[in-house]
Design a protein around this motif. Structure first.
Motif, PDB file in Angstrom:
ATOM      1  N   ASN A   7       0.822  -1.209   0.000  1.00 44.45           N
ATOM      2  CA  ASN A   7       0.000   0.000   0.000  1.00 44.45           C
ATOM      3  C   ASN A   7       0.858   1.262   0.000  1.00 44.45           C
ATOM      4  O   ASN A   7       0.512   2.271   0.602  1.00 44.45           O
ATOM      5  CB  ASN A   7      -0.918   0.022   1.227  1.00 44.45           C
ATOM      6  N   ARG A  29      -9.493   1.450   5.083  1.00 43.15           N
ATOM      7  CA  ARG A  29      -9.210   2.051   3.776  1.00 43.15           C
ATOM      8  C   ARG A  29      -8.840   3.515   3.969  1.00 43.15           C
ATOM      9  O   ARG A  29      -9.272   4.155   4.921  1.00 43.15           O
ATOM     10  CB  ARG A  29     -10.374   1.896   2.822  1.00 43.15           C
ATOM     11  N   ILE A  68      -5.387   6.106  -1.233  1.00 44.44           N
ATOM     12  CA  ILE A  68      -4.740   4.835  -1.556  1.00 44.44           C
ATOM     13  C   ILE A  68      -5.763   3.976  -2.294  1.00 44.44           C
ATOM     14  O   ILE A  68      -6.640   3.365  -1.688  1.00 44.44           O
ATOM     15  CB  ILE A  68      -4.238   4.109  -0.292  1.00 44.44           C
TER      16      ILE A  68
END
Length: 137
Positions: A31, A80, A84
């Protein structure tokens, strides 16, 4: 006990803070530019989970449910971040849902936790939660 604490004797464990110098090479982060990992003593389970020889988990994925367990709690969480989007790049439905959650809002991230305490008389009000950021959003 204080008025908001339970009568259960539970040790307070200070957070595990990983130093920047101890992190894996950023090119391996799923990520990037974020590196998200479980703290010591937290068992996690998710798709493509890998565990290092020292018991540390790899960088945790975003946008999927992650099962976790500690001595006091068992459940799942979902995380979340607004900017990203890589976890959704190959799934138009997930990308649309991700965008709809953040578009036009002053939201930076979402974390959902669901589960149960494994200790009687412990409630969510007894917990402290926090994040550590090396730089501002």
């Amino acid at each position: 006990p204080t008025p908001t604490s339970s009568t259960t004797d539970v040790d307070v464990v200070p957070p595990t803070v990983t130093t920047v110098s101890s992190l894996p090479d950023p090119s391996t982060w799923i990520n990037r530019p974020l590196y998200i990992t479980a703290g010591k003593g937290v068992q996690v389970s998710y798709s493509d989970a890998t565990t290092a020889a020292d018991g540390a988990t790899s960088s945790l994925p975003l946008g999927e449910k992650i099962a976790f367990e500690t001595d006091l709690f068992v459940g799942i969480f979902y995380l979340r971040f607004k900017d990203i989007t890589a976890p959704y790049a190959n799934d138009a439905t997930k990308m649309s849902s991700h965008s709809a959650y953040f578009d036009g809002k002053k939201r930076f991230y979402q974390m959902v936790v669901q589960g149960r305490f494994k200790v009687d008389d412990l409630t969510f009000a007894d917990l402290c939660f926090g994040d550590v950021y090396d730089k501002p959003f």
